[in-house]
Design a protein around this motif. Structure first.
Motif, PDB file in Angstrom:
ATOM      1  N   ASN A 157      58.563 -34.095  69.196  1.00 49.23           N
ATOM      2  CA  ASN A 157      59.809 -34.829  69.415  1.00 49.23           C
ATOM      3  C   ASN A 157      59.769 -35.550  70.758  1.00 49.23           C
ATOM      4  O   ASN A 157      59.472 -34.942  71.780  1.00 49.23           O
ATOM      5  N   GLY A 158      60.060 -36.838  70.743  1.00 47.93           N
ATOM      6  CA  GLY A 158      60.066 -37.613  71.978  1.00 47.93           C
ATOM      7  C   GLY A 158      58.723 -38.169  72.373  1.00 47.93           C
ATOM      8  O   GLY A 158      58.609 -38.825  73.409  1.00 47.93           O
ATOM      9  N   SER A 159      57.690 -37.938  71.568  1.00 46.36           N
ATOM     10  CA  SER A 159      56.365 -38.484  71.876  1.00 46.36           C
ATOM     11  C   SER A 159      56.306 -39.963  71.502  1.00 46.36           C
ATOM     12  O   SER A 159      57.170 -40.472  70.770  1.00 46.36           O
ATOM     13  N   VAL A 160      55.280 -40.653  71.991  1.00 45.72           N
ATOM     14  CA  VAL A 160      55.126 -42.067  71.646  1.00 45.72           C
ATOM     15  C   VAL A 160      54.936 -42.224  70.140  1.00 45.72           C
ATOM     16  O   VAL A 160      55.463 -43.163  69.532  1.00 45.72           O
ATOM     17  N   SER A 161      54.204 -41.298  69.519  1.00 47.84           N
ATOM     18  CA  SER A 161      54.005 -41.396  68.071  1.00 47.84           C
ATOM     19  C   SER A 161      55.325 -41.236  67.314  1.00 47.84           C
ATOM     20  O   SER A 161      55.543 -41.885  66.285  1.00 47.84           O
ATOM     21  N   HIS A 162      56.212 -40.396  67.818  1.00 44.83           N
ATOM     22  CA  HIS A 162      57.540 -40.236  67.222  1.00 44.83           C
ATOM     23  C   HIS A 162      58.327 -41.539  67.348  1.00 44.83           C
ATOM     24  O   HIS A 162      58.874 -42.059  66.354  1.00 44.83           O
ATOM     25  N   PHE A 163      58.385 -42.078  68.555  1.00 44.37           N
ATOM     26  CA  PHE A 163      59.105 -43.322  68.790  1.00 44.37           C
ATOM     27  C   PHE A 163      58.517 -44.462  67.954  1.00 44.37           C
ATOM     28  O   PHE A 163      59.244 -45.289  67.402  1.00 44.37           O
ATOM     29  N   SER A 164      57.194 -44.508  67.873  1.00 48.94           N
ATOM     30  CA  SER A 164      56.529 -45.587  67.149  1.00 48.94           C
ATOM     31  C   SER A 164      56.925 -45.607  65.676  1.00 48.94           C
ATOM     32  O   SER A 164      57.176 -46.671  65.095  1.00 48.94           O
ATOM     33  N   THR A 165      56.992 -44.416  65.072  1.00 43.23           N
ATOM     34  CA  THR A 165      57.314 -44.360  63.643  1.00 43.23           C
ATOM     35  C   THR A 165      58.794 -44.589  63.398  1.00 43.23           C
ATOM     36  O   THR A 165      59.172 -45.231  62.410  1.00 43.23           O
ATOM     37  N   GLU A 166      59.649 -44.091  64.283  1.00 47.38           N
ATOM     38  CA  GLU A 166      61.080 -44.340  64.122  1.00 47.38           C
ATOM     39  C   GLU A 166      61.391 -45.831  64.262  1.00 47.38           C
ATOM     40  O   GLU A 166      62.272 -46.349  63.565  1.00 47.38           O
ATOM     41  N   GLN A 167      60.672 -46.498  65.140  1.00 46.94           N
ATOM     42  CA  GLN A 167      60.848 -47.951  65.257  1.00 46.94           C
ATOM     43  C   GLN A 167      60.439 -48.630  63.947  1.00 46.94           C
ATOM     44  O   GLN A 167      61.126 -49.533  63.456  1.00 46.94           O
ATOM     45  N   PHE A 168      59.320 -48.187  63.368  1.00 47.36           N
ATOM     46  CA  PHE A 168      58.848 -48.745  62.101  1.00 47.36           C
ATOM     47  C   PHE A 168      59.873 -48.504  60.992  1.00 47.36           C
ATOM     48  O   PHE A 168      60.183 -49.409  60.202  1.00 47.36           O
ATOM     49  N   LYS A 169      60.390 -47.288  60.917  1.00 47.95           N
ATOM     50  CA  LYS A 169      61.396 -46.959  59.903  1.00 47.95           C
ATOM     51  C   LYS A 169      62.609 -47.885  60.005  1.00 47.95           C
ATOM     52  O   LYS A 169      63.107 -48.391  58.992  1.00 47.95           O
ATOM     53  N   SER A 170      63.071 -48.100  61.229  1.00 48.02           N
ATOM     54  CA  SER A 170      64.254 -48.925  61.437  1.00 48.02           C
ATOM     55  C   SER A 170      64.008 -50.380  61.055  1.00 48.02           C
ATOM     56  O   SER A 170      64.804 -50.994  60.332  1.00 48.02           O
ATOM     57  N   ALA A 188      67.795 -43.835  66.592  1.00 52.74           N
ATOM     58  CA  ALA A 188      67.248 -42.722  65.793  1.00 52.74           C
ATOM     59  C   ALA A 188      67.797 -41.370  66.226  1.00 52.74           C
ATOM     60  O   ALA A 188      67.397 -40.343  65.663  1.00 52.74           O
ATOM     61  N   ASN A 189      68.661 -41.385  67.240  1.00 55.99           N
ATOM     62  CA  ASN A 189      69.241 -40.139  67.759  1.00 55.99           C
ATOM     63  C   ASN A 189      68.155 -39.131  68.137  1.00 55.99           C
ATOM     64  O   ASN A 189      68.195 -37.957  67.770  1.00 55.99           O
ATOM     65  N   ILE A 190      67.139 -39.609  68.876  1.00 55.74           N
ATOM     66  CA  ILE A 190      66.020 -38.763  69.266  1.00 55.74           C
ATOM     67  C   ILE A 190      66.445 -37.858  70.424  1.00 55.74           C
ATOM     68  O   ILE A 190      66.936 -38.349  71.444  1.00 55.74           O
ATOM     69  N   ARG A 191      66.208 -36.582  70.264  1.00 51.67           N
ATOM     70  CA  ARG A 191      66.543 -35.608  71.306  1.00 51.67           C
ATOM     71  C   ARG A 191      65.369 -34.659  71.510  1.00 51.67           C
ATOM     72  O   ARG A 191      64.577 -34.435  70.604  1.00 51.67           O
ATOM     73  N   VAL A 192      65.289 -34.133  72.723  1.00 39.53           N
ATOM     74  CA  VAL A 192      64.259 -33.140  73.040  1.00 39.53           C
ATOM     75  C   VAL A 192      64.910 -31.792  73.181  1.00 39.53           C
ATOM     76  O   VAL A 192      65.891 -31.637  73.929  1.00 39.53           O
ATOM     77  N   ASP A 193      64.399 -30.799  72.454  1.00 42.04           N
ATOM     78  CA  ASP A 193      64.990 -29.453  72.504  1.00 42.04           C
ATOM     79  C   ASP A 193      64.776 -28.818  73.865  1.00 42.04           C
ATOM     80  O   ASP A 193      63.776 -29.041  74.515  1.00 42.04           O
TER      81      ASP A 193
END
Length: 331
Positions: free
Chosen positions: A168-181, A326-331
């Motif tokens: 969560n919060g990694s570049v790979s996470h951000f990259s895919t959420e951007q693609f999804k959007s 994407a409402n990305i949060r870090v636990d």
């Protein structure tokens, strides 16, 4: 009091300002002339052995030769790069401490939790050093042979495809959420503790999709274990020019890469920043260093401090928008 005396007195503050300004400029010029006067600490906010560490260790001897002082690589890992970056932000602004910046420490983490620095306020960018594209890769069992085919498949099966990330919060996470959007698709996120385990499961077929950094993924693509569809940079990468960008493949506006750069604490004299920029850019342009970095999947960039500052601002804005949407949060 006559008009002549009033006019003369009005000039006093202006004269004092000019004197103070001249003294300040003189002091900065003197600092630059004496720089460096002792060893330079090059903070790497990550553990030894990774691409950030190797980049710093390739640059260090060339800077030492150019500057005439030892350049000591100081690994300060932890908190996704925040610990090392915070240490650099609080260091004396005299050019004897520099830091290797990455998306995690500079433009992602500030949007996920409170960090003890403001990237755009507490650092003096020196130069963008390298860029490495994030790549869109699939397990060969996924029938899509292009980005458009993948988007069509994902739209036909909402939530039917999963993707892995380094957490969560990694570049790979951000990259895919951007693609999804941008593509308007629904993919299921499976976060891992690091890129290694996620890539292993992608190769093993337990994941279908992943956006991951080129150096990590390329060996598996060349061995035929994974299928690469596109790169995330604005333009095609010189490292793999045969692959199109995600944007040109039907998802306009998409951009994802890992850019590393060198920064100093804010307030470092402009003349010292200019000197460091000149030496770093010169090193990056050497054929030997280009070849070494290319072998790591890193494309050399260089450029002015202003260009790196603009890059950081643009990247921070993009990641902030993705985190919010994407409402990305870090636990």
């Amino acid at each position: 009091m006559n008009k002549l005396k009033i006019f003369a007195l009005s000039l006093v503050p202006c004269a004092l300002s000019l004197v103070i300004g001249a003294l300040s400029l003189g002091s900065g010029a003197a600092d630059a002339q004496q720089y460096p006067s002792r060893p330079i600490r090059f903070i790497v906010p990550f553990a030894p052995g990774g691409s950030t560490d190797l980049l710093a260790r390739f640059l260090a001897p060339r800077l030492m030769e150019a500057l005439g002082q030892p350049v000591v690589v100081d690994n300060r890992p932890g908190a996704g790069g925040v610990i090392g970056a915070a240490l650099a932000a609080k260091a004396a602004a005299d050019g004897h401490t520099i830091v290797l910046g990455s998306p995690g420490s500079m433009t992602i983490n500030p949007h996920l939790h409170r960090v003890p620095y403001d990237t755009l306020r507490d650092f003096a960018p020196i130069s963008l050093a390298t860029i490495s594209p994030f790549t869109l890769v699939l397990h060969p069992s996924v029938p899509a042979k292009s980005v458009k085919e993948l988007v069509a498949l994902a739209k036909a099966k909402p939530g039917g495809l999963n993707y892995g990330s380094a957490g969560n919060g990694s570049v790979s996470h951000f990259s895919t959420e951007q693609f999804k959007s941008l593509a308007g698709v629904d993919l299921v996120h499976i976060p891992y503790k690091g890129a290694g385990p996620a890539v292993a499961d992608l190769v093993g077929g337990r994941l279908q999709i992943m956006f991951e950094n080129l150096p990590t993924i390329l060996p598996h693509v060349r061995s035929g274990k994974l299928r690469m569809l596109a790169v995330g940079t604005k333009t095609r990468s010189a490292l793999v020019p045969e692959y199109p960008t995600v944007a040109e493949s039907g998802v306009p506006g998409y951009e994802s890469s890992t850019a590393f750069g060198v920064l100093a604490p804010a307030g470092t004299p402009a003349a010292i920043v200019a000197r460091l920029n000149r030496e770093i850019v010169g090193a990056l342009r050497s054929a030997e260093l280009k070849e070494k970095l290319s072998g790591l999947g890193l494309e050399t960039v260089g450029g002015t401090p202003q260009a790196y500052a603009a890059h950081l601002k643009e990247e921070s804005t993009r990641y902030g928008r993705i985190a919010k949407n994407a409402n990305i949060r870090v636990d």
